[in-house]
Design a protein around this motif. Structure first.
Motif, PDB file in Angstrom:
ATOM      1  N   UNK A   7       0.841  -1.211   0.000  1.00 56.18           N
ATOM      2  CA  UNK A   7       0.000   0.000   0.000  1.00 56.18           C
ATOM      3  C   UNK A   7       0.868   1.250   0.000  1.00 56.18           C
ATOM      4  N   UNK A   8       1.899   1.255   0.840  1.00 53.30           N
ATOM      5  CA  UNK A   8       2.771   2.433   0.926  1.00 53.30           C
ATOM      6  C   UNK A   8       3.524   2.665  -0.376  1.00 53.30           C
ATOM      7  N   UNK A   9       4.075   1.605  -0.964  1.00 52.83           N
ATOM      8  CA  UNK A   9       4.832   1.763  -2.207  1.00 52.83           C
ATOM      9  C   UNK A   9       3.949   2.308  -3.328  1.00 52.83           C
ATOM     10  N   UNK A  64       3.262  -0.458  -9.933  1.00 53.13           N
ATOM     11  CA  UNK A  64       3.911  -0.381  -8.619  1.00 53.13           C
ATOM     12  C   UNK A  64       5.193  -1.210  -8.624  1.00 53.13           C
ATOM     13  N   UNK A  65       6.040  -0.933  -9.609  1.00 53.53           N
ATOM     14  CA  UNK A  65       7.276  -1.690  -9.818  1.00 53.53           C
ATOM     15  C   UNK A  65       8.171  -1.617  -8.574  1.00 53.53           C
ATOM     16  N   UNK A  66       8.453  -2.742  -7.929  1.00 51.81           N
ATOM     17  CA  UNK A  66       9.273  -2.695  -6.713  1.00 51.81           C
ATOM     18  C   UNK A  66      10.707  -2.253  -6.964  1.00 51.81           C
ATOM     19  N   UNK A  67      11.184  -2.381  -8.205  1.00 50.61           N
ATOM     20  CA  UNK A  67      12.560  -1.957  -8.510  1.00 50.61           C
ATOM     21  C   UNK A  67      12.668  -0.446  -8.724  1.00 50.61           C
ATOM     22  N   UNK A  68      11.554   0.203  -9.042  1.00 53.68           N
ATOM     23  CA  UNK A  68      11.511   1.670  -9.235  1.00 53.68           C
ATOM     24  C   UNK A  68      12.522   2.129 -10.286  1.00 53.68           C
ATOM     25  N   UNK A 110      13.765  15.315  -4.663  1.00 53.94           N
ATOM     26  CA  UNK A 110      12.424  15.103  -4.117  1.00 53.94           C
ATOM     27  C   UNK A 110      12.009  13.637  -4.182  1.00 53.94           C
ATOM     28  N   UNK A 111      12.548  12.891  -5.157  1.00 51.68           N
ATOM     29  CA  UNK A 111      12.126  11.496  -5.337  1.00 51.68           C
ATOM     30  C   UNK A 111      13.257  10.499  -5.123  1.00 51.68           C
ATOM     31  N   UNK A 112      14.489  10.976  -4.920  1.00 44.03           N
ATOM     32  CA  UNK A 112      15.636  10.061  -4.813  1.00 44.03           C
ATOM     33  C   UNK A 112      15.530   9.140  -3.605  1.00 44.03           C
ATOM     34  N   UNK A 113      14.999   9.637  -2.496  1.00 41.29           N
ATOM     35  CA  UNK A 113      14.886   8.812  -1.299  1.00 41.29           C
ATOM     36  C   UNK A 113      14.018   7.592  -1.512  1.00 41.29           C
ATOM     37  N   UNK A 114      12.966   7.736  -2.306  1.00 39.40           N
ATOM     38  CA  UNK A 114      12.099   6.598  -2.615  1.00 39.40           C
ATOM     39  C   UNK A 114      12.682   5.750  -3.739  1.00 39.40           C
ATOM     40  N   UNK A 115      13.301   6.405  -4.717  1.00 41.44           N
ATOM     41  CA  UNK A 115      13.819   5.688  -5.882  1.00 41.44           C
ATOM     42  C   UNK A 115      14.990   4.785  -5.516  1.00 41.44           C
ATOM     43  N   UNK A 116      15.903   5.274  -4.678  1.00 41.29           N
ATOM     44  CA  UNK A 116      17.140   4.544  -4.396  1.00 41.29           C
ATOM     45  C   UNK A 116      17.272   4.074  -2.949  1.00 41.29           C
ATOM     46  N   UNK A 117      16.598   4.701  -2.030  1.00 39.41           N
ATOM     47  CA  UNK A 117      16.787   4.387  -0.627  1.00 39.41           C
ATOM     48  C   UNK A 117      17.383   5.563   0.125  1.00 39.41           C
ATOM     49  N   UNK A 118      17.537   5.396   1.438  1.00 36.93           N
ATOM     50  CA  UNK A 118      17.918   6.506   2.308  1.00 36.93           C
ATOM     51  C   UNK A 118      19.295   7.064   1.985  1.00 36.93           C
ATOM     52  N   UNK A 119      20.305   6.227   1.854  1.00 34.81           N
ATOM     53  CA  UNK A 119      21.672   6.731   1.686  1.00 34.81           C
ATOM     54  C   UNK A 119      21.829   7.528   0.398  1.00 34.81           C
TER      55      UNK A 119
END
Length: 211
Positions: A7-9, A64-68, A110-119
């Motif tokens: 749901x979140x993704x 909702x591609x999990x690989x983004x 704005x979208x990098x945190x979701x696209x790649x992860x926190x680091x």
């Protein structure tokens, strides 16, 4: 509706796509209102790439591609156009106006945190505003551009941290659901075993009395 990772993704995917659409539209409007002088063919070529990338992002959001993958490509693309603007500093009719390339760059953190992860999201939140500062320095007063860069860094960092926190919370919800389901199964199994044992004891008792 429980906040599971699925749901979140899905929600974050559509939120990221909305950011892509809004900032791409803003870049287009800026170019139409006060055109930046780009080399011949650059605007058409970049427009085609941006449009294709947006359609890819829409497809990934629908699935909702999990690989983004599409969002990851978008971040790399917008960082690339930010580097181009910072290096070549294409002139604009109004110095105070934003370059379309700079507007596209702002969508990266704005979208990098979701696209790649926190680091990676935190890294892009620092790199992208620095490119913005390198581009705008000398065109806008120093304190103003410093404030813009600091605000952009803070916004990117907060965005990456919020996305990471939400994902951790969703994982926690799924773990809790799994544990509750396993506990329910164990309790149901124990009840069934106890009932079967009572039935067996009753049958043996009846047999003994009958004998």
């Amino acid at each position: 509706m429980l906040l599971t990772r699925e749901v979140l993704d899905r929600a974050l995917h559509w939120g990221a796509f909305a950011i892509v659409v809004v900032l791409s539209g803003a870049a287009l409007l800026q170019q139409l209102a006060t055109p930046t002088e780009f080399p011949a063919g650059f605007t058409v070529g970049l427009g085609a790439v941006v449009t294709a990338s947006m359609l890819w992002c829409a497809r990934d959001a629908l699935r909702s591609n999990p690989r983004r993958t599409a969002l990851q490509w978008w971040v790399l693309l917008t960082l690339g156009v930010g580097v181009i603007q910072a290096v070549w500093r294409f002139p604009r009719p109004i110095p105070e106006a934003n370059s379309p390339l700079t507007i596209l760059l702002c969508s990266s953190f704005a979208v990098a945190g979701f696209a790649f992860g926190l680091r990676v999201g935190l890294g892009v939140a620092v790199v992208a505003p620095m490119l913005l500062g390198a581009h705008a320095w000398g065109l806008i007063d120093g304190p103003i551009i410093a404030a813009i860069v600091m605000t952009s860094v803070a916004g990117g960092v907060i965005s990456a941290l919020v996305v990471d926190r939400l994902q951790r919370a969703a994982r926690g919800v799924e773990v809790s659901l799994r544990d509750a389901w396993l506990e329910r199964e164990r309790a149901s199994r124990g009840t069934a075993q106890a009932q079967a044992q009572d039935e067996w004891d009753g049958l043996v008792h009846d047999k003994v009395l009958g004998a």
